[in-house]
Design an enzyme around this catalytic site. Structure first.
Site, mmCIF file in Angstrom:
data_model
loop_
_atom_site.group_PDB
_atom_site.id
_atom_site.type_symbol
_atom_site.label_atom_id
_atom_site.label_comp_id
_atom_site.label_asym_id
_atom_site.label_seq_id
_atom_site.Cartn_x
_atom_site.Cartn_y
_atom_site.Cartn_z
ATOM 1 N N TYR A 169 3.988 1.121 -2.020
ATOM 2 C CA TYR A 169 3.554 1.597 -0.702
ATOM 3 C C TYR A 169 4.744 2.026 0.153
ATOM 4 C CZ TYR A 169 -1.489 0.486 -0.631
ATOM 5 O OH TYR A 169 -2.842 0.474 -0.824
ATOM 6 N N GLN B 272 2.976 -3.046 -6.025
ATOM 7 C CA GLN B 272 2.438 -2.179 -4.982
ATOM 8 C C GLN B 272 3.482 -1.142 -4.530
ATOM 9 O OE1 GLN B 272 1.802 -4.311 -1.286
ATOM 10 N NE2 GLN B 272 0.027 -3.057 -0.785
ATOM 11 N N GLU C 219 -5.377 -7.225 1.025
ATOM 12 C CA GLU C 219 -4.075 -7.887 1.038
ATOM 13 C C GLU C 219 -3.973 -8.824 2.245
ATOM 14 O OE1 GLU C 219 -0.735 -5.223 1.206
ATOM 15 O OE2 GLU C 219 0.725 -6.854 1.159
ATOM 16 N N ASN D 183 3.547 -8.112 12.517
ATOM 17 C CA ASN D 183 2.644 -8.681 13.518
ATOM 18 C C ASN D 183 2.330 -7.665 14.620
ATOM 19 O OD1 ASN D 183 2.709 -11.019 12.092
ATOM 20 N ND2 ASN D 183 3.229 -12.323 13.829
ATOM 21 N N SER E 37 7.036 -5.951 -4.287
ATOM 22 C CA SER E 37 7.077 -7.356 -4.718
ATOM 23 C C SER E 37 6.834 -7.453 -6.211
ATOM 24 C CB SER E 37 5.996 -8.174 -4.013
ATOM 25 O OG SER E 37 5.969 -7.877 -2.662
#
Lengths: 363, 381
Positions: B114, B112, B230, B365, B147
């Site tokens: 991003y 990914q 995701e 979070n 990742s």
């Protein structure tokens, strides 16, 4: 976990509509200031017209023969609207105790009256914190009951007291006429005026034995009451959450709604999450009671519902700022009920320990 | 399945990631292949793209049957969980044919592209530049936290194709092969000692025009949807097997066996017992809520903003669990070497360190709470 059926959703609408009309904050304030603490006319309508007191009572005893799920729906809406009346004491607590007993004669006699609301009963426990503590204060010798129960809901308006006491052969369930000789009911001023508490002292009061009460029988009754109470509590928590969220959208400070500030957004998001899980646990517990599976979910529901109700109550005051701790604003009505319910039928800590013990037994 | 699932693919253990750069155990490989033959590596994808063509209800039954025989997931990677479902929705027929069929048979792992060094929580401020060169894009910039980039064959990547437009409106979603001259991967060493994340440098890397997903400059929409996929699968350090497992409704101590020794120690502080049971209850309630959300989306709806709810709570639960485990272990929970500490204990310490990441990756979070406040609760900006 199963989803609610269409009939159950319709039932919720009926209950909500009734309570929206009959249990407004104005009604609650009027009743909490009265000695009786409830409106006898509304109670009669609730029993006769809507039939709520017989929700979980089998049809052969004058009820509707629904189960813990429907009773939960009714309790949840009552918690949301802070209904003041003996529904919880009479229908839920005493009703379940009699239903679990083995006296057919008492079921035939008492349950139809409880369902109809013509008799108000309550359950007298000498500990409302832990089932393991029950029966240490109240003792029956022969046909006479002695001892004191410090916390009894709605005893001041009860016709019949269902008493859990120790007899010669262990725990038993007994019935006592509330105005019999040797029964002293003393109303107590308590933090939460929306559910009246009394101290009930017995000195040689004449009892009628309903039946023997095993440890598992007591725990079953305790679970059923806890699950109904958990529903009441998530209803109250939802009401506090909804009203607080609305308040943060309309209250303007620094030229903007306070709900636009990240500190408040995050607190609201956290509350939403905790509330959703507590609701899931509580609804699941009712389905488990209905199917007779996973009895440990009752303690899970009571612990989680207690925690979120208090958390929502703290946030409801804090996020309102100064108005939140005034008498004029309605928040304190739920705030007080949250605390009183948190410690009734077992604190969250007691229920967590109870749950852990059950898991340890199982493993 | 009982006849075809090798013993080595049952119980906890290795799960196939589709990587062509890793040698998997023979049983892991065989299990992936027999499941892929039936399309059951991605059971709810259409058959024409290598899936099983199963309904949500049938997929649930398949997972229940897998659970019943203790089978692990045959294949889990970003392609099966995130990119594939997104491409099903936004891809061209050609893209679906070329990419989904390969993902379904475990033939290509994806990574990914991003985050960038300057674009983390504020992802839309990304600056990786893609120039239109006729039939391809020429890409220059740096991606970070990619990742598994060192094991990936392909990258789905957010690039800026319009530097004049507002930040959300100049982004495109492109696909590029990792094995090309313009792509350099450097693993990032983490506090746990492992390197699951990489820096990926793009120097004149090439993405073909036919691998532009969605419209030019409208990649943010595609990218956000992928994030929802995701997040709906996140919220834990669990293995793929746990993730695809049907949600249980019984309370079970989801702690490693070793922990029973600690929990049953009579000298354990009551406060820790309380935390154990509190965690168990929240975990059970979390699964119940996931299950309810699953039931509500039985009509095949794609995950929406509510996925942030699960990401936020699930990651917190996962982190709390690791905190609790090392707290229960006391001084036995701080080991790095095997002499004083058992391998369970050093494993717990490493997982505790690794769990710092779960409340950060896939959107912190704090970002999830912002999304919930805005999209679920309707709080104003």
């Amino acid at each position: 976990m199963t989803e609610y059926t269409q009939d159950q959703a319709t039932f919720r609408e009926v209950v909500t509509k009734f309570l929206q009309a009959k249990s407004t904050p104005t009604d609650v304030r009027r009743l909490m200031a009265s000695d009786e603490g409830y409106d006898a006319d509304v109670w009669q309508q609730l029993c006769q017209e809507v039939g709520l007191a017989g929700t979980h009572i089998p049809e052969e005893y004058g009820g509707f023969g629904f189960g813990p799920v429907e009773l939960g729906i009714a309790a949840e809406e009552m918690g949301r609207h802070l209904y003041c009346g003996p529904f919880f004491s009479s229908a839920v607590m005493a009703g379940y105790a009699i239903l679990n007993g083995d006296s057919e004669a008492n079921k035939q006699k008492l349950l139809p009256e409880i369902a109809a609301g013509s008799t108000v009963a309550t359950l007298v426990l000498d500990s409302v914190n832990d089932p393991n503590q029950v029966g240490r204060q109240l003792r029956v010798t022969g046909k006479e009951l002695d001892g004191t129960a410090p916390i009894v809901t709605d005893a001041h308006i009860a016709d019949v007291l269902l008493v859990v006491a120790s007899g010669e052969d262990g725990l038993g369930l007994y019935s006592v006429i509330a105005d019999a000789d040797g029964v002293k009911i003393s109303p107590q001023q308590a933090l939460d005026p929306t559910r009246k508490l009394s101290r009930v002292a017995f000195s040689g009061a004449e009892v009628q034995k309903i039946g023997h009460l095993s440890e598992s029988g007591l725990n079953k009754t305790w679970d059923q009451i806890s699950v109904a109470l958990a529903h009441e509590m998530i209803g109250g928590a939802q009401q506090l959450f909804d009203s607080t969220l609305e308040y943060t959208k309309v209250r303007v400070q620094f030229g903007r709604p306070i709900g636009s500030f990240q500190a408040l957004k995050h607190r609201c998001a956290d509350l939403l999450l905790e509330l959703e899980w507590a609701k899931a646990a509580t609804h699941h517990a009712a389905f488990c009671l209905a199917s007779g599976q996973e009895p440990e979910t009752a303690s899970m529901a009571k612990a989680m519902a207690s925690d979120i109700y208090m958390e929502a109550a703290r946030a409801a005051v804090q996020l309102r700022g100064g108005i939140g701790f005034t008498w004029e604003e309605d928040t304190h009505l739920w705030f007080k009920r949250a605390k009183a319910s948190e410690v009734f039928m077992g604190s969250p800590h007691t229920h967590r320990e109870r749950l852990l013990s059950l898991m340890e037994e199982a493993s | 399945m009982n006849e075809n699932c090798p013993d080595g693919a049952k119980g906890p253990g290795e799960i196939h990631t589709g990587s062509t750069k890793i040698n998997f155990a023979a049983d892991t490989q065989r299990w992936m292949e027999v499941m892929a033959e039936r399309g059951w590596t991605v059971p709810n994808w259409p058959k024409e793209y290598g899936g099983g063509g199963l309904s949500t209800e049938e997929t649930k039954i398949l997972y229940e049957e897998m659970l019943a025989i203790g089978a692990r997931a045959p294949l889990v990677n970003m392609g099966t969980r995130m990119f594939g479902p997104t491409l099903l929705e936004y891809g061209t027929e050609d893209q679906k044919q070329r990419h989904l069929t390969v993902i379904a048979r475990g033939g290509a792992p994806w990574c990914q592209g991003y985050s960038e060094p300057g674009a983390g929580s504020d992802l839309a401020s990304l600056r990786c530049r893609a120039e239109d060169k006729g039939d391809y894009f020429l890409i220059n910039g740096q991606k970070i936290w990619t990742s598994g980039a060192q094991f990936a064959d392909w990258m789905f990547c957010l690039v800026r194709t319009d530097f004049e437009a507002s930040k959300h409106n100049g982004i495109s979603f492109v696909l590029l092969p990792m094995d090309q001259e313009g792509v350099t991967v450097k693993p990032i060493e983490l506090i746990s000692g492992s390197s699951p994340f990489c820096e990926t440098f793009l120097d004149n890397a090439i993405a073909e025009k036919r691998d532009l997903v969605g419209q030019l400059n409208e990649g943010w929409t595609v990218g956000k949807r992928l994030l929802q996929h995701e997040r709906s699968g996140q919220g834990g350090l669990g293995t793929g097997a746990q993730r695809s497992r049907p949600v249980g409704v019984t309370i079970d101590l989801e702690m490693p066996d070793v922990l029973n020794d600690y929990v049953n120690d009579p000298s354990i502080a009551p406060e820790l017992r309380d935390r154990v049971i509190d965690w168990e209850m929240k975990s059970a309630a979390f699964r119940l809520t996931q299950k309810r959300a699953g039931e509500e989306s039985r009509d095949g709806k794609t995950p929406g903003e509510a996925t942030s709810v699960f990401k936020l709570y699930g990651s917190t639960l996962a982190q709390d669990r690791q905190d609790l485990i090392v707290d229960l272990m006391g001084h036995q929970g701080v080991g790095c070497e095997d002499e004083t500490f058992t391998s369970d204990e050093t494993g717990a310490a490493r997982s505790w360190l690794a769990s710092r990441a779960v409340t950060i990756y896939g959107g912190t979070n704090e970002v999830q709470a912002n999304i919930i406040a805005k999209r679920v609760l309707g709080l104003p900006d």
